[in-house]
Design an enzyme around this catalytic site. Structure first.
Site, PDB file in Angstrom:
ATOM      1  N   GLU A  31       0.822  -1.208   0.000  1.00 48.28           N
ATOM      2  CA  GLU A  31       0.000   0.000   0.000  1.00 48.28           C
ATOM      3  C   GLU A  31       0.855   1.256   0.000  1.00 48.28           C
ATOM      4  O   GLU A  31       2.084   1.192   0.107  1.00 48.28           O
ATOM      5  CB  GLU A  31      -0.943  -0.035   1.216  1.00 48.28           C
ATOM      6  CG  GLU A  31      -1.922  -1.196   1.105  1.00 48.28           C
ATOM      7  CD  GLU A  31      -2.984  -1.218   2.187  1.00 48.28           C
ATOM      8  OE1 GLU A  31      -2.836  -0.507   3.203  1.00 48.28           O
ATOM      9  OE2 GLU A  31      -3.976  -1.952   2.001  1.00 48.28           O
ATOM     10  N   GLU A  81      -1.806  -9.459  -6.541  1.00 50.72           N
ATOM     11  CA  GLU A  81      -1.745 -10.062  -7.880  1.00 50.72           C
ATOM     12  C   GLU A  81      -0.795  -9.289  -8.797  1.00 50.72           C
ATOM     13  O   GLU A  81      -0.242  -9.853  -9.734  1.00 50.72           O
ATOM     14  CB  GLU A  81      -3.141 -10.119  -8.509  1.00 50.72           C
ATOM     15  CG  GLU A  81      -4.121 -11.011  -7.756  1.00 50.72           C
ATOM     16  CD  GLU A  81      -4.919 -10.266  -6.672  1.00 50.72           C
ATOM     17  OE1 GLU A  81      -4.371  -9.329  -6.068  1.00 50.72           O
ATOM     18  OE2 GLU A  81      -6.087 -10.630  -6.457  1.00 50.72           O
TER      19      GLU A  81
END
Ligand code: THU
Length: 138
Positions: free
Chosen positions: A50, A61
């Site tokens: 993040e 992913e």
């Protein structure tokens, strides 16, 4: 004789869970890991990373697909995406599209120990793919 590789879902899930343990998710606190079997027989992983500028956050992913290509493999044969507790997480819409390009519509996505894997075609029906581009080429 089938040339299909046997998919060790539990091992894949454990690898995804280990990757989730390395996630950087101070903002959502949702630690996500992804693991995939490749056509070379290797296992590639990714975790979410993040950013304080939320829109820049990377899903697990994304790291997985980057690891696929940088490790020299080209195709995903099976994918497991889990949170830190090892439970499967539904890949977000953007990542379904990302996985499609590298695994195709038949790519099986882990449903967890109590459910059958589900194909990407089921998760992303009517997907936009390369054929849409070639069909429109002059
Ligand atoms: N996340 C993933 O890593 N993969 C997904 O498919 C769904 C969402 C992450 C992104 C963000 O860091 C956190 O989960 C909460 O949305």
């Amino acid at each position: 004789m089938s040339t299909e590789k046997t998919i060790e879902w539990e091992a894949l899930r454990r690898a995804a869970q280990r990757a989730a343990g390395n996630a950087y998710a101070p903002w959502s606190r949702l630690h996500v890991g992804a693991a995939a079997l490749t056509e070379l027989g290797s296992v590639v992983t990714g975790c979410n990373v993040e950013n304080a500028s939320f829109g820049l956050s990377l899903c697990a992913e994304c790291g997985l697909v980057s690891a696929l290509r940088s490790g020299g493999a080209e195709r995903l044969l099976a994918v497991s995406v889990v949170t830190e507790d090892g439970r499967p997480l539904a890949p977000c819409g953007r990542c379904r599209q990302l996985l499609l390009e590298h695994g195709g519509p038949q790519l099986p996505v882990d449903g967890g120990p109590d459910s059958q894997p589900i194909s990407l075609a089921e998760l992303l029906p009517g997907a936009f793919d390369a054929s849409e581009l070639s069909r429109r080429q002059p």
